[in-house]
Design an enzyme around this catalytic site. Structure first.
Site, mmCIF file in Angstrom:
data_model
loop_
_atom_site.group_PDB
_atom_site.id
_atom_site.type_symbol
_atom_site.label_atom_id
_atom_site.label_comp_id
_atom_site.label_asym_id
_atom_site.label_seq_id
_atom_site.Cartn_x
_atom_site.Cartn_y
_atom_site.Cartn_z
ATOM 1 N N CYS A 25 1.748 19.839 62.021
ATOM 2 C CA CYS A 25 3.046 19.161 61.986
ATOM 3 C C CYS A 25 3.576 19.128 63.411
ATOM 4 C CB CYS A 25 4.006 19.862 61.026
ATOM 5 S SG CYS A 25 4.300 21.594 61.424
ATOM 6 N N HIS A 565 14.154 18.584 66.061
ATOM 7 C CA HIS A 565 13.371 18.543 64.810
ATOM 8 C C HIS A 565 14.337 18.212 63.673
ATOM 9 C CE1 HIS A 565 10.656 19.692 61.575
ATOM 10 N NE2 HIS A 565 9.683 19.826 62.466
#
Length: 644
Positions: A25, A565
């Site tokens: 990720c 994020h």
């Protein structure tokens, strides 16, 4: 970073033949292994380019960092010959061969429903505790504070009203959360909760006469299990009607039929049966507490942290709410589960602090200090998984400390009158007369766990350091890299990083993701967003722009490396509900629009939308501090970085 070398180190540490599949990720490698016990954890811990590891949902995750993780993953794929997978594909691989466990599935269900509403219950619980301080006689004298100062009686009555509301109308909160979990319309779920707690229930009559049946007009205030079942039925009916009814009448008749049928079944079958079962469960637990006394409390304390490891503790809020409400109504023994949880959390924090004094590893010192504070405040996962279980003996020393303190608490009949933060500040939730002994029990828990861990660690703790033999050329290369890094650090300047999105600012340690909450990626801040537009927080270059559009990496003109994020595990959405307006390598100015996110759609998909803003080169600075603003608009000051 030498990406090829890091990839090789990871493969060697986890075992080439032990590796089944791999994905990545924005920040970490996600690996599926045959046997986690074969991992050379010491080698990974000693690698300066590996910022941490943990296991979750059948995946072994290795934290590398934004930008670098892509390259490390590519090198790992080349080295092993594995097929490239998405995170969704990896999740399916991880789930293969795992047997369905109905008990654990039910526990996870309760966790998914209760975790979002715990803040409301904690707020109500602490207000209840505050009211206890004001109204309890004998706490600060023969009379209560309200009796000696009648001028605050109105305030006390207001606090009592506010404290009771989250528990009286808890079925509404549970219904909203359960609707999200089961895929029902949340407003219809709230309507079911309102129906079950309507003040008119039982006011004019105790029964409805329906088709010859006497249906009890039961008020389900304070109840948990009946409303969860009712909302499950609502979700089932709503989905079926959406499929069966033509579009012309679906909008009108699906809500009508779903609510009407669910309501009827709730009062005739679901409510009576599950209320009885729920009451039996609560009464059984109270009986067990009354029967086993301090011995049972000691055993519970001895095992509580082990229960946390399995996730079974996520079911406790459903039981605790019943204990608290029964106690508030003059029945039952109060919430003893909260007391045991507090002893266990403090013990794990104490053991972690002992490791801080025992270890010489700077990385572990940093982690153990922050994780220890977190545990004392009631959040033990960083201490458990980041420190104590790595060394093993601190975990068991903490179990002993928790068991001794819990037994003492049982002997002193210490109970909680409300829910709250299970740690040192937990005294706010304790029945006022028990507070002095509660503090003593907490000190016992801390002292026993700390002393046992420190004494045992002094004689047995060995920190394995991986010290590979390096050639002269490799040593020269390393020295050159160090000199280059020192030179780069000397160019850093003080600066302030702006909020990339509008919302409510909070500490990074409070987010629900251990990669960020343990500060493994670096320090910074988090924002719970109220607007879906993401802006550049600094002047600089865009170093990372993921295809999934959920994360951005920037290097500011002053040297700060900033990761934005958006959401937790939103990489699984594969860019759905996200838009990006920038490309990697692009120069940006503070305030430039980077992208957008549909917050409602991401929430509806079951994801946390919290935005993490992390300075990933935190170690190069003297300090990285969140600026204490509660509400922020994009462009407001969020994080201050200070150069050495």
């Amino acid at each position: 970073m030498d990406h090829k070398k890091v990839a090789k180190n990871v493969v060697d540490a986890v075992g080439r033949d032990n590796l089944i599949a791999a994905a990545h990720c924005a920040t970490r490698l996600r690996l599926v292994l045959k046997d986690d016990k074969k991992v050379n954890q010491a080698a990974l811990d000693a690698d300066p380019d590996v910022k941490g590891t943990f296991k979750t949902n059948g995946q072994y995750q290795v934290i590398i960092g934004p930008g670098d993780v892509n390259n490390v993953y590519d090198e790992l794929i080349k080295d092993t010959g594995l097929k490239e997978l998405s995170t969704d594909d990896l999740k399916k691989v991880a789930e293969q061969g795992q047997k369905f466990n109905p008990v654990m599935a039910f526990i996870k269900l309760l966790s998914d429903i209760f975790v979002p509403i715990i803040p409301a219950l904690v707020a109500g619980g602490l207000l209840m505790a505050l009211n206890n301080f004001l109204t309890q006689p004998g706490l600060f004298g023969p009379k209560s504070i309200v009796s000696t100062s009648p001028v605050i009686k109105g305030l006390s009555d207001m606090i009592q009203l506010m404290s009771a509301a989250p528990f009286i109308f808890m079925p509404i909160l549970v219904a909203i959360s359960a609707s999200k979990r089961f895929g029902a319309n949340r407003f219809l779920g709230a309507a079911i909760g309102m129906i079950m707690t309507s003040p008119d229930l039982g006011k004019t009559a105790k029964y409805w006469d329906i088709f010859g049946m006497h249906v009890a007009q039961t008020n389900y205030a304070y109840q948990v299990i009946p409303v969860i079942a009712a909302v499950w039925v609502l979700a089932f009916l709503e989905k079926r009607f959406h499929k069966l009814l033509p579009a012309a009448v679906d909008f009108t008749f699906t809500p009508l039929l779903s609510v009407m049928i669910t309501g009827f079944l709730t009062f005739t079958v679901i409510g009576p049966v599950l209320k009885t079962a729920s009451d039996m469960l609560t009464n059984g637990i109270v009986w067990l507490y009354d029967t086993t006394s301090f011995v049972g409390m000691g055993i519970f304390g001895l095992t509580y942290s082990a229960i946390v490891m399995t996730g079974l503790h996520q079911s406790f809020p459903a039981i605790e709410t019943q204990l608290v409400t029964a106690f508030a109504n003059g029945h039952g023994a109060g919430d003893f589960i909260f007391v045991v949880a507090s002893m266990a959390n403090v013990a794990q924090g104490a053991a972690t602090f002992a490791i801080y004094f025992l270890t010489k590893d700077k990385k572990m010192k940093s982690l153990s200090s922050s994780a220890g504070v977190s545990a004392l405040l009631g959040i033990t996962e960083p201490a458990l998984f980041g420190v104590n279980l790595k060394y093993k003996f601190p975990f068991f020393c903490a179990l002993i400390g928790s068991g001794v303190a819990a037994a003492f608490a049982g002997l002193m009949h210490i109970i909680a009158a409300s829910m709250g933060a299970a740690g040192f500040i937990g005294f706010l939730s304790i029945y006022p007369k028990s507070i002095p002994m509660y503090v003593v029990a907490e000190l016992i828990s801390f002292a026993v766990a700390f002393i046992l861990t420190f004494i045992y660690g002094k004689g047995h703790m060995k920190e394995e350091q991986v010290a590979p033999v390096v050639s002269a050329s490799e040593a020269a290369e390393t020295e050159a890299k160090v000199e280059e890094q020192v030179a780069a650090e000397s160019k850093l300047n003080d600066e302030v990083i702006a909020a990339p999105i509008s919302g409510e600012s909070k500490k990074l340690t409070d987010v629900n993701d251990p990669v960020f909450s343990t500060l493994a990626m670096g320090n910074g801040a988090a924002v719970v967003p109220t607007d879906g537009t993401i802006y550049a927080p600094v002047d600089g270059e865009l170093t990372v722009a993921y295809e999934t559009k959920h994360a951005y990496g920037l290097k500011s003109d002053n040297g700060a490396e900033v990761l934005i994020h958006v959401g937790i595990d939103t990489v699984n959405l594969k860019g759905q509900h996200f838009k990006s307006f920038v490309k990697q390598g692009q120069k940006v100015k503070k305030g430039d629009k980077l992208g957008t996110v549909d917050l409602d759609a991401v929430k509806a998909a079951g994801y946390d939308t919290t935005v993490m803003v992390v300075v990933t080169n935190t170690m190069n600075y003297a300090s990285v501090d969140r600026i204490d603003n509660t509400k922020v608009n994009h462009g407001d000051n969020l994080v201050a970085v200070t150069a050495r």
